[in-house]
Enzyme design. Structure first.
Site, PDB file in Angstrom:
ATOM      1  N   PRO A   1       0.845  -1.206   0.000  1.00 43.81           N
ATOM      2  CG  PRO A   1      -0.099  -1.117   2.139  1.00 43.81           C
ATOM      3  CD  PRO A   1       0.850  -1.903   1.288  1.00 43.81           C
TER       4      PRO A   1
ATOM      5  CD1 TRP B   1      -1.647   4.626  -3.809  1.00 47.83           C
ATOM      6  CD2 TRP B   1      -0.118   6.234  -4.044  1.00 47.83           C
ATOM      7  NE1 TRP B   1      -1.269   4.671  -5.127  1.00 47.83           N
ATOM      8  CE2 TRP B   1      -0.341   5.636  -5.306  1.00 47.83           C
ATOM      9  CE3 TRP B   1       0.809   7.279  -3.948  1.00 47.83           C
ATOM     10  CZ2 TRP B   1       0.339   6.062  -6.459  1.00 47.83           C
ATOM     11  CZ3 TRP B   1       1.485   7.694  -5.091  1.00 47.83           C
ATOM     12  CH2 TRP B   1       1.243   7.088  -6.320  1.00 47.83           C
ATOM     13  CG  ASP B   2      -2.243   3.456   3.459  1.00 48.13           C
ATOM     14  OD1 ASP B   2      -2.929   4.499   3.427  1.00 48.13           O
ATOM     15  OD2 ASP B   2      -2.751   2.322   3.571  1.00 48.13           O
ATOM     16  CG  PHE B   3       4.175   2.397   3.751  1.00 49.66           C
ATOM     17  CD1 PHE B   3       4.590   2.285   5.070  1.00 49.66           C
ATOM     18  CD2 PHE B   3       3.500   1.328   3.189  1.00 49.66           C
ATOM     19  CE1 PHE B   3       4.337   1.135   5.805  1.00 49.66           C
ATOM     20  CE2 PHE B   3       3.244   0.171   3.914  1.00 49.66           C
ATOM     21  CZ  PHE B   3       3.667   0.071   5.227  1.00 49.66           C
TER      22      PHE B   3
ATOM     23  N   GLY C   1       2.061   8.610   5.098  1.00 48.55           N
ATOM     24  CA  GLY C   1       2.513   8.590   6.488  1.00 48.55           C
ATOM     25  C   GLY C   1       3.821   9.347   6.657  1.00 48.55           C
TER      26      GLY C   1
END
Lengths: 405, 405
Positions: free
Chosen positions: A160, A162-164, A167
């Site tokens: 994932p 985009w999440d990282f 973040g």
């Protein structure tokens, strides 16, 4: 002293982007205080889980943090959580959440308790509507440009990404705002939408410009690197490796390693190409790959790798997660990034610290994730000055809880 | 005043991780000074390019920065570049590079000019050996876990995710070190290996723990979200969308939107499952998908989307890059992230600012990338106090150059 020593950040977060943001800061020495609902957070059982049901995902994303369990369904619990978020003191009043900033998490309400609060709020979309990595990724073009040429089904990513990226962007935002507050005395709210993070990257890579300026659309290139030469090859022992020749130097090294100067020169002459140009290499990628493939097919992964290393070519082996652990010295305690750490209730496992190596500050040793509630009393005493009697009362009324049995 | 107003950072970098790191800081108002070799950098022609050969990739990754052209092959040019990197003044002496830190970029040599230099050095591997996103990605497990179940060829990602995560990590590192210097007076070198960034993420996600603790290995799940329910569906108009039901709320919304309460209850009863549990949903993913598929197949993308929105389900359309631009209001000037900007020599295109929205600071307007050398004289005058005669001499000797014709 760790590089972020002195920062104390409160987190109300779940899944990846929020916990990863504070995790990145924890690994640089910031004190991170999770507020966990007494009944358990929404991601507390997210897979993968152990046979006993403990989430390896939650443990990984929350390592090195403190956890306070509060009943945030009741006004008294919410009041306490707000007090933690807005606790007085330098290096405090810093808050990261990827929950909707409404009700007791409303920024204005929190600011009435501490005017210079810094609050980083991660959203799905800028308008506040929900989006997850997977529902953003499908929209920003990559799944329909991934996978074998000729196929037309989308290919979702497993990482994932985009999440990282989001973040880590939130971690950057918090430090930017803390600097601004230190210099100018003002806090603020920073909002970061997951979909905006993805859209900015798509624009930065020139993928929108390709459509707008060139009237073209990126097509599938299978495992080929776009705009240069790079692809995967099979070796004689049933393994596979990736080579990359993005720069001229990398290209020359690959040609040298595989000894294909003659056939490649002939190819270039026949087609009128200059293979030192990345675009020409990309245009001739299938022919180049066909010329190089027999060299790889005649060698084991290990022999091919030695020859590539000797020529200083850029390559990597394909490894399953199991092979990564078993074969790659970068993924072992031999790499200072890692240590073997005992995670209570889970077991001992390879645990990562920060990938940032600081020359003037000692590394923060990789740590286990908290048992939810393990720091409830200590944090409330430290940040809010609650005494034994007050803590006992809160426990009695079920407003707070220590570690779950 | 922009949130990072007052920071002046020098960059010697190419490709993605370095330029993206400084780009993220530029979009928050830091002053970024690129040192570009007179003959052009290694990535100056990286695809995609316009018909006239201008790199849309370079333009996207370097927007909003200044560019100084220096002949760094000659000692006098290297001396000048070192002077820029170590220029005196608060908010200066900040340097980001993804080149090997040897020779004139050696940290100790630079520190002799400015003892409190902050230098962020992005490496391929921690030992200094070369690695690119694509040669790291193959090694850390994802390509062999991506794509349709049953296939065993690796699937490379098209988004160089590790480069972007690493770049954003470098931006975080620079702000952490600038804070440390402000508080404690000491600069430092921060080294970040691309492969360590990837390994830390693999560990955080529990993928190593899955092998070490559970003795299991993540298998391919095609387009299904691991450990919950989420996958792609085809609609009646030849489009496709992704739905995600990671939380119980998202699951209930999906069931409500598609009206499949009855069949799904029957499925749960027949198999002894509780579909409010994410793991049970994951185990029954193929049966659930089969039950839901006819609902999607009977509706257009637009009608299905409206019904999903009404139920507050989490979903997204699959869009090619062209469709993203044509159909998605998030990818238009209606989104404050974007503006239409004229890039000299390229044309007008949608250009992104920072995805971080700061409540106390005005946004930095999206800007074009520099023409290499456009700021040579102004920057050398400003940072090093060079006068007209000195600049003329440097131009005459070919040590510096203005914008290429």
């Amino acid at each position: 002293m760790a590089i972020l020593s002195g920062l104390s950040i409160v987190e109300c977060a779940a899944f990846i982007a929020g916990p990863f943001a504070t995790g990145a800061l924890a690994r640089l020495g910031a004190d991170i205080i999770r507020i966990d609902p007494i009944e358990g957070g929404i991601d507390q059982h997210r897979w993968p889980v152990t046979a006993a049901g403990r989430s390896l995902y939650w443990a990984g994303l929350n390592k090195g943090k403190k956890s306070v369990r509060i009943d945030i369904r009741r006004p008294e619990g919410r009041e306490l959580a707000q007090a933690l978020i807005t606790a007085p003191g330098e290096g405090r009043g810093l808050f990261i959440t990827n929950f909707p900033a409404v009700g007791w998490l409303d920024y204005d309400a929190l600011c009435r308790r501490r005017a210079d609060l810094v609050m980083v709020n991660i959203l799905g979309n800028r308008d506040g509507s929900t989006a997850l990595d997977y529902t953003v990724n499908c929209a920003v073009g990559f799944p329909l440009a991934t996978g074998p040429l000729g196929d037309d089904r989308p290919v979702n990513h497993v990482l994932p990404a985009w999440d990282f990226i989001c973040g880590q962007t939130a971690a950057t935002a918090l430090l930017a705002a803390e600097r601004f507050r230190r210099l100018h005395g003002r806090g603020q709210r920073l909002r970061i939408a997951l979909s905006d993070v993805a859209l900015a990257v798509v624009a930065d890579m020139g993928l929108l410009a390709e459509v707008e300026i060139n009237g073209a659309e990126r097509e599938r290139h299978g495992n080929h690197i776009y705009g240069a030469f790079g692809c995967d090859f099979a070796t004689s022992d049933g393994r596979r490796l990736m080579v990359a020749a993005v720069s001229t130097g990398q290209w020359q090294a690959l040609v040298r390693a595989t000894g294909q100067e003659g056939p490649l020169s002939a190819l270039a002459s026949a087609r009128g190409l200059d293979l030192s140009r990345e675009g020409d290499r990309h245009g001739a990628r299938d022919a180049i790959a066909a010329l190089l493939a027999p060299w790889f097919a005649a060698r084991t992964l290990s022999d091919a790798g030695r020859a590539l290393d000797a020529a200083r070519a850029c390559w990597g082996p394909y490894q399953r997660f199991e092979q990564l652990l078993a074969e790659d010295p970068r993924c072992s305690p031999a790499n200072p990034l890692f240590a073997r750490v005992d995670h209570p209730g889970i077991g001992t496992m390879l645990t990562a610290g920060s990938p940032i190596d600081c020359s003037a500050c000692p590394p923060v040793p990789p740590a286990a994730g908290p048992v939810p509630g393990q720091d409830t009393d200590a944090v409330l005493a430290d940040l809010l000055g609650l005494g034994t009697a007050q803590l006992a009362g809160l426990h009695d009324r079920g407003i707070i809880a220590g570690p779950a049995a």
